[in-house]
Write an enzyme that holds these catalytic residues in place. Structure first.
Site, PDB file in Angstrom:
ATOM      1  N   SER A 160       6.657  -7.353   8.516  1.00  0.00           N
ATOM      2  CA  SER A 160       7.927  -6.648   9.383  1.00  0.00           C
ATOM      3  C   SER A 160       7.905  -6.790  10.682  1.00  0.00           C
ATOM      4  O   SER A 160       7.121  -7.970  10.902  1.00  0.00           O
ATOM      5  CB  SER A 160       7.238  -5.430   9.736  1.00  0.00           C
ATOM      6  OG  SER A 160       7.880  -4.488  10.781  1.00  0.00           O
ATOM      7  N   TYR A 174       0.047   0.801   9.453  1.00  0.00           N
ATOM      8  CA  TYR A 174       1.221  -0.428   9.205  1.00  0.00           C
ATOM      9  C   TYR A 174       1.359  -1.569   9.749  1.00  0.00           C
ATOM     10  O   TYR A 174       1.240  -2.549   9.747  1.00  0.00           O
ATOM     11  CB  TYR A 174       2.529   0.554   9.341  1.00  0.00           C
ATOM     12  CG  TYR A 174       3.511  -0.664   8.403  1.00  0.00           C
ATOM     13  CD1 TYR A 174       3.531  -0.359   7.250  1.00  0.00           C
ATOM     14  CD2 TYR A 174       4.627  -0.710   9.659  1.00  0.00           C
ATOM     15  CE1 TYR A 174       4.958  -0.785   6.642  1.00  0.00           C
ATOM     16  CE2 TYR A 174       6.091  -1.184   9.181  1.00  0.00           C
ATOM     17  CZ  TYR A 174       5.888  -1.252   7.551  1.00  0.00           C
ATOM     18  OH  TYR A 174       6.887  -2.267   6.432  1.00  0.00           O
TER      19      TYR A 174
HETATM   20  P1  NAD Z   1      11.102   1.451  -0.154  1.00  0.00           P
HETATM   21  O1  NAD Z   1      10.692   2.850  -0.392  1.00  0.00           O
HETATM   22  O2  NAD Z   1      12.843   1.918  -0.162  1.00  0.00           O
HETATM   23  O3  NAD Z   1      10.724   0.557  -1.595  1.00  0.00           O
HETATM   24  C1  NAD Z   1       9.008   0.352  -1.686  1.00  0.00           C
HETATM   25  C2  NAD Z   1       8.761   0.052  -3.518  1.00  0.00           C
HETATM   26  O4  NAD Z   1       7.437  -0.418  -3.195  1.00  0.00           O
HETATM   27  C3  NAD Z   1       9.206   1.969  -3.742  1.00  0.00           C
HETATM   28  O5  NAD Z   1       9.940   1.128  -5.258  1.00  0.00           O
HETATM   29  C4  NAD Z   1       7.506   2.371  -4.334  1.00  0.00           C
HETATM   30  O6  NAD Z   1       6.934   2.999  -5.502  1.00  0.00           O
HETATM   31  C5  NAD Z   1       6.547   0.826  -4.002  1.00  0.00           C
HETATM   32  N1  NAD Z   1       5.642   1.015  -4.013  1.00  0.00           N
HETATM   33  C6  NAD Z   1       4.211   1.533  -3.133  1.00  0.00           C
HETATM   34  N2  NAD Z   1       3.505   1.690  -2.952  1.00  0.00           N
HETATM   35  C7  NAD Z   1       3.057   0.612  -3.992  1.00  0.00           C
HETATM   36  C8  NAD Z   1       2.403   0.776  -4.820  1.00  0.00           C
HETATM   37  N3  NAD Z   1       1.036   1.113  -4.479  1.00  0.00           N
HETATM   38  N4  NAD Z   1       2.738  -0.355  -5.624  1.00  0.00           N
HETATM   39  C9  NAD Z   1       3.385  -0.560  -6.540  1.00  0.00           C
HETATM   40  N5  NAD Z   1       4.690  -0.370  -5.696  1.00  0.00           N
HETATM   41  C10 NAD Z   1       4.860   0.187  -4.736  1.00  0.00           C
HETATM   42  O7  NAD Z   1      10.720   0.964   1.219  1.00  0.00           O
HETATM   43  P2  NAD Z   1      11.476  -0.280   1.139  1.00  0.00           P
HETATM   44  O8  NAD Z   1      11.848  -0.105   2.124  1.00  0.00           O
HETATM   45  O9  NAD Z   1      12.339  -2.037  -0.160  1.00  0.00           O
HETATM   46  O10 NAD Z   1      10.209  -1.611   1.577  1.00  0.00           O
HETATM   47  C11 NAD Z   1       9.633  -2.811   0.690  1.00  0.00           C
HETATM   48  C12 NAD Z   1       9.008  -3.775   1.852  1.00  0.00           C
HETATM   49  O11 NAD Z   1      10.505  -4.346   2.992  1.00  0.00           O
HETATM   50  C13 NAD Z   1       7.867  -2.787   2.390  1.00  0.00           C
HETATM   51  O12 NAD Z   1       6.226  -3.875   2.484  1.00  0.00           O
HETATM   52  C14 NAD Z   1       8.092  -2.375   3.776  1.00  0.00           C
HETATM   53  O13 NAD Z   1       7.138  -2.558   4.912  1.00  0.00           O
HETATM   54  C15 NAD Z   1       9.691  -3.320   4.160  1.00  0.00           C
HETATM   55  N6  NAD Z   1       9.969  -3.643   5.328  1.00  0.00           N
HETATM   56  C16 NAD Z   1      10.702  -2.425   5.048  1.00  0.00           C
HETATM   57  C17 NAD Z   1      11.403  -2.108   6.339  1.00  0.00           C
HETATM   58  C18 NAD Z   1      12.811  -1.375   6.259  1.00  0.00           C
HETATM   59  O14 NAD Z   1      13.127  -0.740   7.366  1.00  0.00           O
HETATM   60  N7  NAD Z   1      12.907  -0.230   5.031  1.00  0.00           N
HETATM   61  C19 NAD Z   1      11.216  -2.748   7.418  1.00  0.00           C
HETATM   62  C20 NAD Z   1      10.336  -3.334   7.357  1.00  0.00           C
HETATM   63  C21 NAD Z   1       9.454  -4.082   6.313  1.00  0.00           C
END
Ligand code: NAD
Length: 272
Positions: A160, A174
């Protein structure tokens, strides 16, 4: 040049693949001709999305697991490699919990009493670190074990921009976990380079996914994110796909140990 970003015929795993960035990455890989295993905690959602991709003629399989369960993760990685004839690409992407943080987004700069460090719970800390840092370690370890015999592979961890600079509206576990994962990537890249395995991180800025959907102040949070991006918007999940294909494919064959930011310019400073 058509072959430069190709992942055709490669075997891939994506964690957190039922939603958001993971789903977009899995779809990009499978559409590019990779055989992809989608792993997610949400069994119903990962089955549904995998079924949708299979209907579109893509070579995909699904399994439900909690990535912070190291035995379940090892078992799922072994099963994926057995089903798809090896393992070339791993996206350790699953993550939870952006926010809330120690300041209010609705009332800029105002402290949120229950989010101050003296009130931050052990439970929240360990849950977030277990998924964003411990599981990154479990994923890289399992991938290295399976990739080393072939002498090649690409591992990509989703970190992130809050791994690079603090984001006060996001919880402290986080930020610490993502910064730890970024350095884990550098360490593992150094160790695994000798075996032809590259390890990199994608550090996203704001993308419209489900990760912050259950924040009580989700609308204010989204507005604050949008205002902070020089390109003036929060990204769609599909906008991760180009960078994902770059890092998964031979196009990035000389890139390892990097954390590449994709944030619409948010880390440049205040939008102006
Ligand atoms: P999201 O919530 O849409 O998707 C995350 C997925 O991970 C979900 O399907 C959830 O069920 C799954 N998940 C959660 N805990 C889990 C576990 N213990 N085991 C297996 N699966 C699990 O969120 P996203 O934004 O797509 O997140 C994806 C990655 O991107 C994450 O690592 C998040 O920290 C990172 N991220 C996202 C953003 C953003 O703005 N969306 C920014 C920076 C980093």
């Amino acid at each position: 040049m058509n072959q430069l970003f190709s992942v055709r015929g490669q075997a891939a795993i994506v964690t957190g693949a039922a939603s958001g960035l993971g789903l977009a990455i899995a779809e990009a890989l499978a559409s590019g001709g990779a055989r992809v295993t989608l792993l997610d905690l949400n069994g119903a959602a990962v089955e549904r999305e995998t079924g949708r991709l299979r209907q579109a003629g893509l070579e995909v399989r699904a399994a439900a697991l909690d990535v912070s369960d190291r035995q379940a993760l090892d078992t799922a990685f072994d099963a994926a490699a057995a089903a798809h004839g090896g393992l070339d690409i791993v996206f350790a992407n699953a993550g939870i919990d952006p926010g809330p943080g120690f300041v209010s987004v609705a009332h800029r700069g105002t402290r949120v009493p229950e989010q101050q460090i003296e009130n931050y719970s052990d439970e929240r800390w360990h849950k977030v670190v277990g998924i964003s840092l411990d599981a990154a370690f479990y994923s890289i370890r399992a991938a290295a074990r399976l990739m080393k015999p072939a002498g090649r592979g690409s591992i990509i961890v989703t970190t992130s921009i809050s791994a690079v600079r603090p984001a006060p509206a996001v919880g402290m576990a986080y930020m610490a976990a993502k910064a730890g994962a970024a350095h884990l990537v550098r360490t593992c890249a150094l160790e695994l380079a000798r075996y032809g395995i590259r390890v990199n991180a994608i550090a996203p800025g704001p993308f419209a996914t489900n990760i912050s959907a259950d924040r009580a102040d989700a609308a204010d949070f989204r507005a604050a994110q949008t205002a902070a991006v020089p390109l003036g918007r929060v990204a769609a999940p599909e906008e991760i796909q180009g960078l994902a294909l770059l890092l998964a494919s031979g196009a990035s064959g000389f890139i390892t140990g990097e954390q590449i930011v994709i944030d619409g310019g948010a880390s440049l400073g205040a939008a102006c």
